[in-house]
Write an enzyme that holds these catalytic residues in place. Structure first.
Site, PDB file in Angstrom:
ATOM      1  N   ASP A 136       0.814  -1.222   0.000  1.00 42.92           N
ATOM      2  CA  ASP A 136       0.000   0.000   0.000  1.00 42.92           C
ATOM      3  C   ASP A 136       0.845   1.267   0.000  1.00 42.92           C
ATOM      4  OD1 ASP A 136       0.732  -0.945   2.577  1.00 42.92           O
ATOM      5  OD2 ASP A 136      -0.706   0.382   3.540  1.00 42.92           O
ATOM      6  N   GLU A 192      -0.536  -2.046   5.281  1.00 39.98           N
ATOM      7  CA  GLU A 192       0.376  -1.900   6.424  1.00 39.98           C
ATOM      8  C   GLU A 192       0.240  -0.545   7.093  1.00 39.98           C
ATOM      9  OE1 GLU A 192       3.479  -0.885   8.932  1.00 39.98           O
ATOM     10  OE2 GLU A 192       3.365   0.085   6.969  1.00 39.98           O
TER      11      GLU A 192
END
Length: 394
Positions: free
Chosen positions: A81, A139
């Protein structure tokens, strides 16, 4: 030919391809839990390599590479991400998605792991066992993609004996790596607090009870308890970064909203501290006639690098890169959701140097000018391959 030489040659030969992958990912970042195009792209690379894979947690991917013979099972993890940051770099691969940027290097982690997959697949006849690749979403955002991946069985069928991850580190030069055994990164909790008083006209102090003053007392007392007098010398951070009150020069608002973070290196103290934070707020509100709403969102736990595993991984890095390129790291009050894996399996989370002072590549992570010396990708995929094969041979 020596296996280390083979890996280094393959890493060099695959560098251009991995740079291409990294630049594609960098130009097409997606926010936490929305990594749909990213996941599809990663799957296309894995399919091109003939590596079997499956989805998990909507945008997570599990891939399996098997060696020439049965043996140990290990896991390698990368996160995918990006962050809500507007990129300011002037590069051909600048983010195409306005307000979204790979400012924490997850494009590096993902492309390096794909490079590792290329090398492991090319060398399958050289090693025994199974390598599980984990491409993880989310994350950067609670509850952390790692926690969701674990709940959905990321470390099951097959279950690895250990797990590894690397993370960009711009203060280290490309070609270097860093390790810290034991407790390495802090837990991270989010604090959401509304303090309520009684609003009114500023010229009539007897008619109002300012929530700003109540909140100020709370902040000062919490600072005294947690920062000026730390408990048992346990590393601790309690900080508030946001305050909102809709008042004016002569208008006292009825409430004030605050957001903060609590971080520490000790799980029992973490739980005790949560209770102390609320008790302190409650006492001050009772004393001042205020009220409060408090939510402490429990986030990532303390990240613990298994001492034995980290020591042997560091030695493997020294064999691959030379001792001068492997450095000891200090503990950090930043946090990482890889910590969830470290609670259930022996884990090693190490740092990959990505800086180059001579080229002016020095910006820190989570900044709009973060970038890397792409030579680091050669180190990233080569070293992780070497670490994996070394561990599988034990």
């Amino acid at each position: 030919m020596d296996l280390k030489v083979k890996i280094k040659d393959l890493a060099k030969a695959n560098l251009d391809k991995v740079i291409e992958i990294r630049r594609h990912l960098h130009a097409n970042p997606e926010l936490s839990f929305n990594e749909f195009q990213t996941a599809t792209y990663v799957e296309s690379v894995l399919s091109g390599l003939g590596i079997r894979h499956s989805r998990l947690a909507k945008t997570g991917i599990i891939a399996i590479i098997e060696g020439a013979r049965p043996g140990k099972i290990i896991a390698l993890r990368a996160d995918m991400d990006a962050l809500p940051i507007e990129e300011k770099n002037q590069v051909p691969y600048i983010s195409k998605n306005k307000g979204v940027m790979h400012a924490c290097g997850h494009d590096v982690h993902t492309s390096s792991l794909l490079g590792t997959a290329m090398l492991l697949a090319s060398l399958k006849h050289e090693w025994s066992g199974t390598v599980k690749l984990i491409f993880q979403p989310g994350e950067e955002r609670l509850p952390g993609g790692a926690s969701i991946m674990l709940k959905e069985g990321a470390l099951e069928n097959p279950s690895p004996e250990s797990i590894y991850a690397q993370h960009v580190f711009p203060t280290l030069e490309a070609g270097q790596v860093g390790f810290c055994g034991g407790t390495y990164m802090a837990s991270c909790d989010e604090i959401y607090l509304t303090v309520k008083g009684k609003g009114g006209h500023a010229a009539m102090p007897s008619a109002y009870n300012s929530p700003l003053l109540i909140a100020s007392q709370i902040l000062l007392e919490l600072q005294e308890k947690f920062m000026q007098k730390p408990q048992n010398n346990i590393p601790t951070v309690l900080a508030f970064g946001k305050m909102q009150a809709n008042g004016a020069t002569n208008v006292i608002p009825s409430d004030i909203y605050l957001e903060g973070t609590f971080r520490t290196m000790d799980e029992p103290w973490r739980d005790k501290a949560h209770k102390m934070i609320e008790a302190t707020i409650k006492q001050i509100c009772q004393r001042t006639g205020g009220e409060y709403d408090l939510n402490i969102a429990k986030g990532y736990p303390v990240l613990i690098n298994n001492e034995k595993l980290t020591d042997q991984t560091r030695k493997a890095a020294e064999e691959y890169l030379g001792k001068t390129n492997v450095v000891a790291l200090e503990k950090r009050m930043t946090s990482e959701d890889f910590s969830f894996y470290s609670l259930v399996k022996p884990a090693c989370f190490y740092r990959l140097g990505t800086g180059n002072k001579a080229k002016g590549i020095t910006s820190g992570v989570h900044t709009p000018t973060f970038d890397i010396d792409e030579k680091a990708l050669e180190t990233g995929m080569g070293l992780m391959t070497w670490i994996a094969i070394n561990e599988l041979s034990k």
